[in-house]
Design a protein around this motif. Sequence first.
Motif: not given
Length: 286
Positions: A145-157
């Motif tokens: 989750m931290e990698l997704l956040r720090r690499y600005d990978i969108p998750t919504k929807g």
Amino acid sequence: MKLIDGKATAQTIREELKTEVAALKDRLGRAPGLAVVLVGEDPASQVYVRNKIKACEDTGIVSKAFRPEASVSQAELEDLVRRLNADPELDGILVQLPLPRGLDSQRILDLIDPAKDVDGFHPVSMGRLTLGLPGLRPCTPAGVMELLRRYDIPTKGKKAVVVGRSNIVGKPMALLLAQPGVDATVTLCHSRTRDLAAECRQADILVAAIGKANFITADMIKDGAVVIDVGMNRTEKGLAGDCDFHAMKDKVAAITPVPGGVGPMTIAMLMVNTLAACRRRMGLES
């Protein structure tokens, strides 16, 4: 293709933690403390524990290693955990798994004080995750989750597919991706899933945590997917992930390598959890 560099991200987190740990030490008069329990002489476990102790040294967290013989009895190991629970200078307890044959791992994990459960495996920790309440999260999924956040990978929807349903990675990973604020639509796949390839091809975000080298092939992912490879498999050619990195790297939008992807993040999040556990125990954080 964007390479999601877990090694560099983990080092950034360690640097951030140094400052936070030092400030907390000034406030409390002591640094956060982590107990690391390694039973027996399993070579892989020894490497993991050594890396965790080094991470503590790097961030200023005090680590105390406990190394019972493989012949330790269940009762003796449970007594050790009780002593660590009672030690006021220890904020986290990590029991390195797997334990030698004959020892009941779940009984040991259940015995750890949930306030010191920095691995996030205790039923209380898992229950709080399921309910969306604050708490200590399992380190590997938290690292993803931290990698997704720090690499600005969108998750919504987005459509997220998690392959693997272990209590350590798969199940908590699916829960974290579905949390409010993350808002992915999650499918949890496993060995009994019908047409796994078809499920994987629907994924905007694919998390592979099955423990089989190169099991996820390039034809199982869609163009532009984000691939998070949690696998760490020893092969004749060295370490390999669960995904065929070289075959799919030109097809994906972003991907984690093995090694150097999720692995370093697991240890970084252990440090994050130890700091958080100390703050909560000292009444500095909810």
